[in-house]
Design a protein around this motif. Structure first.
Motif, PDB file in Angstrom:
ATOM      1  N   LEU A  86      -9.341  27.460  34.311  1.00  0.00           N
ATOM      2  CA  LEU A  86      -8.626  27.886  33.101  1.00  0.00           C
ATOM      3  C   LEU A  86      -7.780  26.769  32.480  1.00  0.00           C
ATOM      4  N   VAL A  87      -7.092  25.980  33.315  1.00  0.00           N
ATOM      5  CA  VAL A  87      -6.326  24.863  32.742  1.00  0.00           C
ATOM      6  C   VAL A  87      -7.288  23.878  32.091  1.00  0.00           C
ATOM      7  N   TYR A 105       0.275  27.370  31.767  1.00  0.00           N
ATOM      8  CA  TYR A 105       0.571  27.747  33.156  1.00  0.00           C
ATOM      9  C   TYR A 105       0.335  29.241  33.364  1.00  0.00           C
ATOM     10  N   TRP A 106       0.715  30.032  32.340  1.00  0.00           N
ATOM     11  CA  TRP A 106       0.590  31.484  32.466  1.00  0.00           C
ATOM     12  C   TRP A 106      -0.884  31.875  32.602  1.00  0.00           C
ATOM     13  N   VAL A 107      -1.721  31.340  31.696  1.00  0.00           N
ATOM     14  CA  VAL A 107      -3.153  31.663  31.750  1.00  0.00           C
ATOM     15  C   VAL A 107      -3.767  31.131  33.038  1.00  0.00           C
ATOM     16  N   PRO A 126       6.492  25.866  24.630  1.00  0.00           N
ATOM     17  CA  PRO A 126       5.768  27.143  24.638  1.00  0.00           C
ATOM     18  C   PRO A 126       4.285  26.966  24.957  1.00  0.00           C
ATOM     19  N   VAL A 127       3.657  25.900  24.432  1.00  0.00           N
ATOM     20  CA  VAL A 127       2.241  25.652  24.724  1.00  0.00           C
ATOM     21  C   VAL A 127       2.068  25.405  26.219  1.00  0.00           C
ATOM     22  N   GLU A 128       2.966  24.576  26.762  1.00  0.00           N
ATOM     23  CA  GLU A 128       2.893  24.241  28.187  1.00  0.00           C
ATOM     24  C   GLU A 128       2.991  25.510  29.043  1.00  0.00           C
ATOM     25  N   ASP A 154       2.239  28.175  39.109  1.00  0.00           N
ATOM     26  CA  ASP A 154       3.687  28.277  39.242  1.00  0.00           C
ATOM     27  C   ASP A 154       4.240  26.867  39.203  1.00  0.00           C
ATOM     28  N   GLU A 155       4.921  26.519  38.083  1.00  0.00           N
ATOM     29  CA  GLU A 155       5.276  25.113  37.895  1.00  0.00           C
ATOM     30  C   GLU A 155       6.337  24.628  38.871  1.00  0.00           C
TER      31      GLU A 155
END
Lengths: 567, 201
Positions: B10-11, A50-52, A44-46, A56-57
């Motif tokens: 951001l990352v 990516y969302w923030v 979930p952290v990962e 796109d993984e």
């Protein structure tokens, strides 16, 4: 040299070797995006990151995009550290009331940490606030290490994939390395270090009244959390000025052993990741064997030289080896071993002062770095550095038998060899070039702490360490001057990025090639012949490049010492 | 290429917050609960006052105390902040001498120190760690040989028998970890505290 000394060395080698396979297995799963036992917590952290970040993984990157992403990431990291250091007085977590760091020193340190060098022109406890140590240095220890591993993964994918345009996604590689590999190990590791006596506190420095009534200010801080990643990520920048020689930064013989193991663990396991990804673990073990041969030779020489001591000590009847600059709890063997480990990898932490080593004992760390820190090497960086030499060795072998060389199913052609040569030749250009400039500038010569050939070695060591992104030093050299801050920073920058870009270009060109099955004419790259060939190429290229410089430094110093000449 | 700028900011920000703040602060909290003494620097208190850390060496000059190793640490010169002055066992500025194997300054220092120690105790060879500076300048330990070497001086200054002092050295000698790692050593501060304790009895 003693039996118990050699037992310590063998124990160290055995533990590192035992870790290669399990850690390689785990990391391969992480990089392939497979489920691990930590996924329920970390996934979930990962995904949140990516969302923030708008990543796109599933979208992979061309080698050029991958490289640009990496460079942008470093630009951000640079400004973060530089800004924190310049503003530390106005920011929280500064109980010792450290004032703003000078611009040239901030510049040097920022470059130093984004390049995974962690050269210590700063004084640790005497210069930096707790906030800079945590938010500036600890964080960059993670991210520069994660970057190195990500880049190695991109190069491995170049070898393991067939006819594709992409080498992976930089943001995914960096995030996964940080979350799944570095952070979990560091949490356990930091607690172990505290149990050994390493401080982990935000309290101010303590004033003690000593038994004889004197006042002693004892520097403290959030040490363990930083030291864990400093070692695991082969960063090496100390919380304290004396680095891992400081009793708070390396309290016991056990913490010392674990620190040495953690320097090598990931770099050694990367050979196994490589083997798994190209479909034959023995390819990884062959590379590990090349590293092992060079490493054990280095340890034997340094240990012998340090146990022997110097002519000055012998003339005074002092036995027990060269203890100047070494700690009693580590003694000769653990100090010698640490020095070879930290320079074989691109760590640069020290548990004894290399400047006070014997001429030959100090020459081995220097050679380790000049060979390009490929003996295990920095996390990730060591593997891609070694693969550059492998490409050259394969090329040389191809010339001998007169056919197009190939390695793990990929044809090695002109472009790969050019890129490998470019990456390998840029390093001596920096450390030999700047050393030559420094020794003719009176102001740069004035920074030397020792006279004679040892002073020359101090300068050569500084530029070698900076170019190799190592960070250890012959610490007598006063590096915190405008000249050294700027020239060392340029060495670190070129040493890191002018090696990375050719390596990435090679990754891109390899990924685009077809995989060809081995035929009767293919040189087997898993046996002793291949190991010997690579070792030979490394020593010949290295020897031709830097032997003349070594002759002016440690070699002539050893001869002078034998003749009882002092400077 | 432009779309890599957003994650570059951001990352970076998120990973920085996790590794640069959440991780060290969480470790500080957890370590403070599980290992409170070590996390605060293994401080030793006597009568409510901090007298030092079990891990950090301190300077001893008095004959009635065991001495640690020479220390090369420095402090800023109070008269000229661009210079430094010798300040042994300065635990706010660790460091070694950085003198090399062919250094004349090192050879002269060693010679002087060896002569002084030979005059103090002619009966035993001078232990090398008692005349060489440590890497940190804060080495809390000396070798058992270096402690035994000082027994006659300490015993005389305290009016104790050599055997009683030697007994304390033996009690404060720590061996290698698991019989293999590191070197045998004596923590100077612990030994001197034991001496003071023995004198008080």
């Amino acid at each position: 040299m003693t039996v118990v000394g050699w037992i310590q060395i063998i124990l160290f080698c055995a533990i590192v070797t035992a870790l290669v396979k399990p850690l390689g297995w785990y990391m391969t799963r992480v990089f392939n995006g497979e489920r691990t036992f930590l996924s329920p917590v970390l996934r979930p952290v990962e995904r949140g990151i990516y969302w923030v970040g708008g990543v796109d993984e599933r979208r992979e990157q061309h080698w050029l995009t991958y490289t640009v992403a990496m460079l942008l990431f470093h630009v951000g990291g640079f400004f973060l550290i530089y800004g924190l250091m310049r503003l530390q007085q106005a920011l929280p977590f500064n109980p010792a009331d450290q004032s703003a760091v000078a611009p040239d020193l901030s510049f040097n340190t920022a470059i130093s940490f984004i390049t995974n060098t962690n050269w210590q022109n700063y004084g640790g406890e005497s210069t930096l606030s707790y906030l800079v140590q945590m938010l500036g240095l600890t964080h960059q220890n993670f991210l520069s290490a994660a970057t190195g591993i990500a880049l190695a993964m991109a190069l491995i994918r170049g070898f393991s994939r067939s006819s594709v345009r992409t080498v992976g996604n930089f943001w995914v590689d960096v995030t996964r390395t940080t979350l799944y590999v570095l952070l979990p190990i560091c949490i356990v590791y930091a607690l172990f270090l505290v149990s050994q006596g390493m401080p982990q506190t935000l309290h101010a420095y303590v004033d003690a009244t000593t038994l004889e009534g004197g006042k002693q200010t004892i520097a403290l801080g959030p040490v363990a959390s930083q030291v864990a990643i400093k070692m695991l990520g082969t960063n090496g920048g100390g919380f304290f000025n004396a680095n891992a020689a400081h009793p708070f930064e390396n309290p016991t013989a056990l913490s010392n052993l674990v620190q040495m193991i953690s320097i090598f663990a990931i770099g050694a396991a990367m050979t196994n990741v490589f083997g798994r990804m190209v479909g034959n673990e023995r390819q990884g073990w062959a590379i590990f064997a090349v590293m092992g041969v060079l490493f054990v030779a280095g340890v034997a020489i340094t240990y012998w030289a340090e146990a022997n001591g110097t002519s000055t000590l012998q003339a005074l009847g002092l036995t027990g080896g060269n203890m100047e600059g070494k700690e009693v709890r580590f003694g000769i063997v653990a100090s010698s071993l640490f020095a070879v480990v930290t320079t074989a990898a691109s760590c640069g932490a020290v548990n004894a002062m290399h400047d006070s080593f014997t001429a030959l004992g100090g020459m081995i760390p220097l050679i380790n770095m000049q060979l390009g820190e490929i003996i295990v090497g920095g996390v990730g960086a060591g593997l891609y550095g070694m693969l550059l030499f492998v490409v050259l060795a394969i090329f040389v072998a191809g010339l001998m038998v007169g056919r197009t060389p190939e390695y793990v199913g990929k044809k090695i052609e002109a472009r790969e060899v050019k890129m490998a040569m470019l990456a390998i030749l840029v390093l001596p250009l920096m450390y030999l070039g700047w050393t030559a400039v420094a020794v003719v500038l009176p102001s740069a010569v004035a920074s030397m702490a020792n006279a004679g050939p040892h002073g020359f070695t101090e300068v050569l060591y500084a530029f070698t360490s900076a170019t190799g992104n190592n960070g250890s030093a012959f610490g007598g050299l006063t590096g915190n001057t405008l000249f050294y801050n700027l020239t060392l920073a340029s060495s670190m920058f070129v040493g890191r990025f002018f090696m990375i870009v050719p390596a990435m270009a090679m990754a891109g060109s390899l990924a685009g090639k077809k995989s060809i099955p081995p035929s009767a004419g293919t040189l087997p790259t898993t046996g002793g012949l291949f190991v010997g060939l690579v070792v030979g190429v490394i020593l010949i290229i290295g020897g031709l490049t830097f032997f003349p410089a070594l002759a002016l430094g440690p070699i002539v110093e050893q001869l002078a010492m034998n003749a009882n000449t002092l400077f | 290429m432009l779309r890599e700028i957003r994650p570059a900011i951001l990352v970076l920000a998120l990973l920085t917050a996790i590794t640069g703040l959440a991780y060290p602060l969480a470790m500080t909290g957890i370590a403070g609960v599980i290992f409170p003494t070590q996390a605060q620097g293994s401080l030793i208190e006597k009568d409510g006052k901090v007298i030092g850390s079990a891990l950090i060496g301190q300077e001893f000059k008095d004959d009635k105390y065991f001495h640690g190793r020479p220390s090369a640490t420095v402090a800023p010169d109070p008269n000229d902040s661009s210079k430094t002055v010798s300040a042994p066992y300065n635990a706010a500025n660790s460091g070694g001498s950085n003198l090399g194997p062919t250094s004349k300054a090192l050879a002269d220092r060693l010679k002087d120190d060896v002569e002084k120690l030979k005059a103090e105790n002619p009966s035993a060879p001078v232990p090398v760690d008692l005349v060489t500076t440590s890497g940190s300048g804060l080495d809390p330990d000396i070798s058992p040989e270096a402690a035994l070497f000082q027994v006659p001086r300490v015993a005389k200054a305290r009016g104790m028998s050599d055997d009683a002092v030697r007994q304390l050295v033996t009690e404060n000698t720590k061996g290698r970890f698991a019989g293999v790692l590191g070197e045998p050593r004596v923590n100077v501060l612990a030994l001197n505290l034991a001496l003071d304790g023995a004198g008080a009895k």
